[in-house]
Design an enzyme around this catalytic site. Sequence first.
Site, PDB file in Angstrom:
ATOM      1  N   ALA A 165       0.751  -1.367  -0.050  1.00  0.00           N
ATOM      2  CA  ALA A 165      -0.066  -0.038  -0.174  1.00  0.00           C
ATOM      3  C   ALA A 165       0.816   1.319  -0.136  1.00  0.00           C
ATOM      4  CB  ALA A 165      -0.947  -0.124   1.346  1.00  0.00           C
ATOM      5  N   TYR A 166       2.046   1.073   0.547  1.00  0.00           N
ATOM      6  CA  TYR A 166       2.853   2.339   0.417  1.00  0.00           C
ATOM      7  C   TYR A 166       3.154   2.709  -0.588  1.00  0.00           C
ATOM      8  CZ  TYR A 166       7.231   5.205   1.505  1.00  0.00           C
ATOM      9  OH  TYR A 166       8.093   6.200   1.424  1.00  0.00           O
TER      10      TYR A 166
END
Length: 253
Positions: A165-166
């Site tokens: 997700a980063y």
Amino acid sequence: MTTPSTDPFDLRDRVILVTGASKGIGRAVSLALARQGATVILSGRRVPELEQVYDAIKAAGAPEPAIAPLNLESLHWDECQGLIDQIQTTFGRLDGLLHNAAHLHGLTPLSHFPIEEWYRTLQVNLNAPFLLTRCCLPLLMASRDASVLFSADSTGRKGKAYYGAYGVSKFAVEGLMQVMAEEVESNTPIRVNSLDPGWVDTALYHRIYPERAHADLPAPDAVCRPYLFLLGPGSRGLSGQAFSVREGGPWSE
Ligand SMILES: NC(=O)c1ccc[n+]([C@@H]2O[C@H](COP(=O)([O-])OP(=O)(O)OC[C@H]3O[C@@H](n4cnc5c(N)ncnc54)[C@H](OP(=O)(O)O)[C@@H]3O)[C@@H](O)[C@H]2O)c1
């Protein structure tokens, strides 16, 4: 009326909001901005840490900063609007907005990525910066020339396994930067860019590589110059660009 300075790093009379100002790059850049004369609004979720940055700025004899506690994970419109009203009353405008705060879960394959962490990361790294930017637009419009700067990462410019997700949030932030830059290009005093600081010796890096030696990594202080340039008068006219500390840029000239 005073003549505008020709120094690209002269930040006197600029009011700049920095998210994630409590530690790492955000702390170092906040101090550097203040030393160059800016009035910095220090935002973060932990007031005691923000107070330490506040004290360090005061001890350096720089303009008095302000503290704006915000937890980006739970940020909502009313809270944002409350902050904007305070900035409007106190300063009347905003000349800079640095989206520096970020959440990173750690390196994890997508097949095991915790669902709640996925949402948390996109909330802190993408949704909250959008909300804050949207709320701040009238304040940025009231500036003579305003700079919005998003924090980028090389893993958001070329996909890399396990950044989950980063990495995806950083791709999205580049898109947000580009969309906004085009929208405000011709009819506002606002410029919008992104900056990848490269690997820096901070808590975020150690969350990615807890075991890796970091003696050769630059300290946060070492990457401040490009931030000062892109938030200051030197970057007038530059917009929609994805900068990288490693590749260098107009701040090195
Ligand atoms: N360090 C690197 O090698 C590197 C490389 C590429 C890009 N970057 C980018 O540079 C920026 C700064 O990173 P850093 O390395 O300085 O990270 P850091 O030392 O971990 O600092 C992150 C900051 O974000 C704040 N933050 C996290 N979650 C938050 C939340 N929910 N609400 C409000 N604030 C929150 C943290 O506050 P707390 O003190 O409360 O945790 C802290 O002030 C990030 O956007 C990162 O993606 C860093």
